[in-house]
Design a protein around this motif. Structure first.
Motif, PDB file in Angstrom:
ATOM      1  N   ARG A  21      28.500  47.167  49.969  1.00 25.01           N
ATOM      2  CA  ARG A  21      29.330  46.264  50.764  1.00 25.01           C
ATOM      3  C   ARG A  21      30.381  45.549  49.902  1.00 25.01           C
ATOM      4  O   ARG A  21      31.348  44.994  50.423  1.00 25.01           O
ATOM      5  N   ILE A  22      30.166  45.554  48.591  1.00 23.82           N
ATOM      6  CA  ILE A  22      31.128  44.902  47.689  1.00 23.82           C
ATOM      7  C   ILE A  22      32.186  45.928  47.287  1.00 23.82           C
ATOM      8  O   ILE A  22      31.886  46.914  46.617  1.00 23.82           O
ATOM      9  N   GLN A  23      33.405  45.687  47.715  1.00 24.32           N
ATOM     10  CA  GLN A  23      34.496  46.617  47.456  1.00 24.32           C
ATOM     11  C   GLN A  23      35.365  46.124  46.299  1.00 24.32           C
ATOM     12  O   GLN A  23      35.632  44.921  46.177  1.00 24.32           O
ATOM     13  N   PHE A  24      35.813  47.049  45.458  1.00 24.70           N
ATOM     14  CA  PHE A  24      36.688  46.726  44.331  1.00 24.70           C
ATOM     15  C   PHE A  24      38.076  47.324  44.580  1.00 24.70           C
ATOM     16  O   PHE A  24      38.192  48.462  45.039  1.00 24.70           O
ATOM     17  N   GLY A  25      39.119  46.565  44.259  1.00 25.44           N
ATOM     18  CA  GLY A  25      40.481  47.077  44.372  1.00 25.44           C
ATOM     19  C   GLY A  25      41.343  46.521  43.257  1.00 25.44           C
ATOM     20  O   GLY A  25      41.014  45.497  42.657  1.00 25.44           O
ATOM     21  N   PHE A  50      37.235  37.826  47.250  1.00 28.90           N
ATOM     22  CA  PHE A  50      37.400  37.427  48.652  1.00 28.90           C
ATOM     23  C   PHE A  50      36.067  37.587  49.379  1.00 28.90           C
ATOM     24  O   PHE A  50      35.439  38.651  49.298  1.00 28.90           O
ATOM     25  N   VAL A  51      35.677  36.536  50.100  1.00 27.36           N
ATOM     26  CA  VAL A  51      34.376  36.520  50.769  1.00 27.36           C
ATOM     27  C   VAL A  51      34.566  36.400  52.281  1.00 27.36           C
ATOM     28  O   VAL A  51      35.361  35.584  52.749  1.00 27.36           O
ATOM     29  N   ASP A  52      33.834  37.224  53.036  1.00 25.31           N
ATOM     30  CA  ASP A  52      33.826  37.168  54.504  1.00 25.31           C
ATOM     31  C   ASP A  52      35.233  37.248  55.103  1.00 25.31           C
ATOM     32  O   ASP A  52      35.539  36.581  56.101  1.00 25.31           O
ATOM     33  N   GLY A  53      36.100  38.063  54.493  1.00 23.59           N
ATOM     34  CA  GLY A  53      37.437  38.266  55.051  1.00 23.59           C
ATOM     35  C   GLY A  53      38.355  37.071  54.946  1.00 23.59           C
ATOM     36  O   GLY A  53      39.414  37.044  55.585  1.00 23.59           O
ATOM     37  N   ASN A  54      37.986  36.071  54.163  1.00 21.29           N
ATOM     38  CA  ASN A  54      38.816  34.870  54.019  1.00 21.29           C
ATOM     39  C   ASN A  54      39.933  35.129  53.016  1.00 21.29           C
ATOM     40  O   ASN A  54      39.709  35.215  51.820  1.00 21.29           O
ATOM     41  N   ARG A  55      41.145  35.249  53.542  1.00 21.18           N
ATOM     42  CA  ARG A  55      42.307  35.543  52.699  1.00 21.18           C
ATOM     43  C   ARG A  55      42.898  34.273  52.080  1.00 21.18           C
ATOM     44  O   ARG A  55      43.632  34.325  51.091  1.00 21.18           O
ATOM     45  N   GLU A  56      42.572  33.110  52.657  1.00 18.78           N
ATOM     46  CA  GLU A  56      43.216  31.861  52.265  1.00 18.78           C
ATOM     47  C   GLU A  56      42.640  31.244  50.997  1.00 18.78           C
ATOM     48  O   GLU A  56      43.332  30.536  50.276  1.00 18.78           O
ATOM     49  N   ASP A  57      41.363  31.483  50.728  1.00 17.35           N
ATOM     50  CA  ASP A  57      40.709  30.734  49.642  1.00 17.35           C
ATOM     51  C   ASP A  57      39.826  31.633  48.772  1.00 17.35           C
ATOM     52  O   ASP A  57      38.609  31.455  48.711  1.00 17.35           O
ATOM     53  N   PRO A  58      40.430  32.599  48.063  1.00  9.39           N
ATOM     54  CA  PRO A  58      39.627  33.461  47.185  1.00  9.39           C
ATOM     55  C   PRO A  58      39.093  32.688  45.990  1.00  9.39           C
ATOM     56  O   PRO A  58      39.645  31.664  45.598  1.00  9.39           O
ATOM     57  N   ILE A  59      38.002  33.205  45.400  1.00  3.22           N
ATOM     58  CA  ILE A  59      37.386  32.571  44.235  1.00  3.22           C
ATOM     59  C   ILE A  59      37.934  33.231  42.970  1.00  3.22           C
ATOM     60  O   ILE A  59      37.917  34.460  42.849  1.00  3.22           O
ATOM     61  N   ASP A  60      38.427  32.429  42.039  1.00  2.00           N
ATOM     62  CA  ASP A  60      38.937  32.971  40.776  1.00  2.00           C
ATOM     63  C   ASP A  60      37.776  33.383  39.879  1.00  2.00           C
ATOM     64  O   ASP A  60      36.814  32.635  39.706  1.00  2.00           O
ATOM     65  N   CYS A  61      37.894  34.562  39.313  1.00  2.00           N
ATOM     66  CA  CYS A  61      36.897  35.066  38.363  1.00  2.00           C
ATOM     67  C   CYS A  61      37.558  35.035  36.983  1.00  2.00           C
ATOM     68  O   CYS A  61      38.303  35.945  36.621  1.00  2.00           O
ATOM     69  N   LYS A  62      37.276  33.967  36.222  1.00  2.00           N
ATOM     70  CA  LYS A  62      37.960  33.762  34.951  1.00  2.00           C
ATOM     71  C   LYS A  62      37.048  34.055  33.762  1.00  2.00           C
ATOM     72  O   LYS A  62      35.859  33.766  33.811  1.00  2.00           O
ATOM     73  N   GLY A  63      37.641  34.606  32.717  1.00  2.00           N
ATOM     74  CA  GLY A  63      36.921  34.783  31.465  1.00  2.00           C
ATOM     75  C   GLY A  63      35.864  35.872  31.483  1.00  2.00           C
ATOM     76  O   GLY A  63      35.043  35.951  30.579  1.00  2.00           O
ATOM     77  N   VAL A  64      35.865  36.717  32.515  1.00  2.00           N
ATOM     78  CA  VAL A  64      34.893  37.816  32.589  1.00  2.00           C
ATOM     79  C   VAL A  64      35.608  39.093  32.184  1.00  2.00           C
ATOM     80  O   VAL A  64      36.613  39.460  32.791  1.00  2.00           O
TER      81      VAL A  64
END
Length: 328
Positions: A21-25, A50-64
């Motif tokens: 269910r986790i898609q990468f692009g 992006f979680v649950d189709g929410n385009r407005e408030d994605p979570i930044d993945c920093k330093g990974v």
């Protein structure tokens, strides 16, 4: 960007079966200008979740930057971020799984401190996290209060007592992330990436030749001072004999006659501060760092020396050291 793209693809490959269910692009924003503007992309590479189709408030993945860390980061965002520990045996299994591990010891697993701990675990995928409310496990490690303990090779290297409502998640994240670095990190092409991945904006740099007669004494003083400011200031060593460090010397305007030299840099404002004392001792370093954290350190403006004949011609020669006095 190329290295991260390869690790990103490897994480996608490994998670395809485990979590379909986790898609990468991936997006090349040099062509996708609208997306670059919409998501305010200013640095590369940038990863957003992006979680649950929410385009407005994605979570930044920093330093990974490693595939394994991407996988852990995503799992902790979509499920439990810390393993529940009910026995000493389970605790030891976590401690033996990696060089570094973090365990939260709590009196109960439903309070503000636990919430802060779990949120912190989401942002530190480089380490295994566990938590326990078991009396026997706490007793085994001699823990009485709600405490986060960082272990290195199975031995505790730092204990942080948490108080409900008073602990800041960002402060705890910064502190724990610093353990992915050495107490003093030598600056080079490889470590520079790791240094900037740790979310601590205050860096202190010691410029000195490693082959000098006084190096060991100076380095031990620097290392001793670093213990007190872990999580607040990152301590960096710059070898002035290393020719590949030329650009960082230029940035701080360090000359051969200046070394050993100590500077503090605030990454956000790019403000620089020079240690007032010439001698690199534990006392001078601690006083400098504390003065900076208290907002009392004097801003250092790099400047050329004032020319002897600066005022002999109708057009005066100004440098940083005489600008304020002459102009204002």
């Amino acid at each position: 960007s190329q290295n991260l793209s390869e690790e990103f693809a490897e994480a996608a490959r490994q998670l395809k079966k485990e979590a379909p269910r986790i898609q990468f692009g991936k997006i090349d924003v040099t062509h996708q200008h609208d997306l670059r503007k919409e998501f305010n992309i200013r640095e590369f590479p940038t990863v957003k979740f992006f979680v649950d189709g929410n385009r407005e408030d994605p979570i930044d993945c920093k330093g990974v930057r490693q595939a394994s860390a991407f996988i852990t980061w995503v799992k902790r965002r979509t499920g439990p971020s810390a393993a529940i520990i009910n026995s000493t045996h389970q605790a030891e299994a976590i401690l033996n799984a990696d060089d570094l591990a973090v365990i939260g010891f709590f009196k109960e697993l439903h309070n503000d401190s636990v919430e802060v701990f779990c949120e912190t675990a989401k942002d530190v995928p480089e380490m295994p996290f566990g938590m326990t409310a078991s009396d026997s496990v706490r007793d085994n490690y001699g823990i009485q209060k709600n405490t986060v303990v960082v272990f290195k090779k199975g031995k505790p290297v730092h204990k942080e007592v948490l108080e409900d409502g008073r602990q800041n998640k960002l402060d705890l994240t910064r502190l724990i992330k610093t353990f992915t670095l050495d107490l003093v990190t030598e600056y080079n092409l490889e470590t520079s990436v790791k240094i900037f991945d740790v979310p601590v904006e205050n860096h202190i740099l010691l410029f000195t030749p490693k082959n000098s007669e006084t190096f060991n004494e100076i380095y031990e003083s620097y290392k001793s001072a670093a213990v007190e400011f872990r999580g607040k200031i990152i301590f960096v060593l710059v070898d002035t004999d290393e020719t590949r460090n030329g650009r960082i010397f230029e940035y701080f305007r360090i000359r051969d006659v200046d070394v050993p030299a100590v500077r503090i840099l605030n990454l956000t404002s790019e403000a620089k501060y020079k240690m007032p004392a010439d001698e690199v001792t534990v006392e001078n370093l601690k006083e400098f760092c504390q003065s900076y954290l208290n907002g009392k350190a004097k801003l250092h403006l790099s400047s050329e020396e004032i020319p002897e004949d600066w005022d002999k011609m109708p057009v005066k020669v100004l440098v940083g050291k005489n600008f304020n006095r002459i102009v204002f």
